[in-house]
Design an enzyme around this catalytic site. Sequence first.
Site, PDB file in Angstrom:
ATOM      1  CE  LYS A   1     -18.569  26.381 -22.869  1.00  0.00           C
ATOM      2  NZ  LYS A   1     -17.223  25.841 -23.101  1.00  0.00           N
TER       3      LYS A   1
ATOM      4  CE  LYS B   1     -11.911  32.649 -17.587  1.00  0.00           C
ATOM      5  NZ  LYS B   1     -11.446  31.604 -18.526  1.00  0.00           N
TER       6      LYS B   1
ATOM      7  CE  LYS C   1     -19.551  35.571 -23.928  1.00  0.00           C
ATOM      8  NZ  LYS C   1     -18.103  35.643 -24.163  1.00  0.00           N
TER       9      LYS C   1
END
Length: 333
Positions: free
Chosen positions: A198, A111, A195
């Site tokens: 959102k 991240k 994957k």
Amino acid sequence: MNRIFSGMQPTRQLHLGNYLGALKNWVALQKDYECVFCVVDLHAITIDHTPDVLRENIREVTAAYIAAGIDPEKNILFNQSAVPGHAELNWILACHTPLGWLNRMTQFKEKAGKHRDNAVLGLYAYPVLMAADILLYKATHVPVGEDQKQHLELARDIAGAFNRYYGKEDFFPLPEPQIMGEATRIMSLRDGTKKMSKSDESEYSRINLTDDADTIALKFRKAKTDPEPLPETVEDLEKRPEANNLVTIYAALTDSTRQQVLAQHAGSQFSGFKSALVEVAVAKLAPISAEMNRLLADKGEIDRILKRGAERAGAIADQTVAEVKDIVGLLRV
């Protein structure tokens, strides 16, 4: 007593991957466990966010839980920040967590990327908060996706270290992971190697839980495929990411296995299989979308559900925090 704890971050809209990988399983678990379901809003502020949007997202995730079948009367349903014990226990556990353990967490590296020096402390240390979330309720089982298994292992390590340090061998249970079903990892409808997310810029990469029947049908019909008919074996299917993803989704929606789906549809062209998938998906997901929209029309009722859930969660959390303070040696006056 077996107790489940799990939660989702209120960041952007929930999608099909969230439903099949988590919510659908939670609905089944509530029959056999005492369940604590949380909207983990403290985790959501470890990344850039807009306050007004965050508030609406908290309500939307709550609505999704209920629309999917989580009973807020039978289970405890609340937003994390409404129970101060999460932050209190987080600090105490942080004082018992070696930096070396956190340095091994791969998700922070992913991240933060190349900007690790600018990443906030909360993003680096949030696995400790996740441990506090679980241990605050002395949860025995945690349903997790593959990407959270490492964090649950850390929660077990922290619990064990705390118990040993204070000579309280059985104070915190070591929570067991539950990874269930065919759909632990739903992929993008535009790229079967990524994957479903959102944050993907393309709306056609995912099915949002707020999508209506027409939108669900359109997105599946536009989903990326390959030119070959469906194979007969899972081994052959796994060599074809987009085909594997659509078959996995069909299997999860129908409570079957990929092999059972292939036994029914092997040799089919994708035009026919997509029609069958659309029929199943609309039947399962359109009622959830409709119920979410109904719930979101009365935000006051959602807030009342969260407040009542926070009161019930707080009763458990306060007891745990009091016990922890006594064990650690903090004076309660």
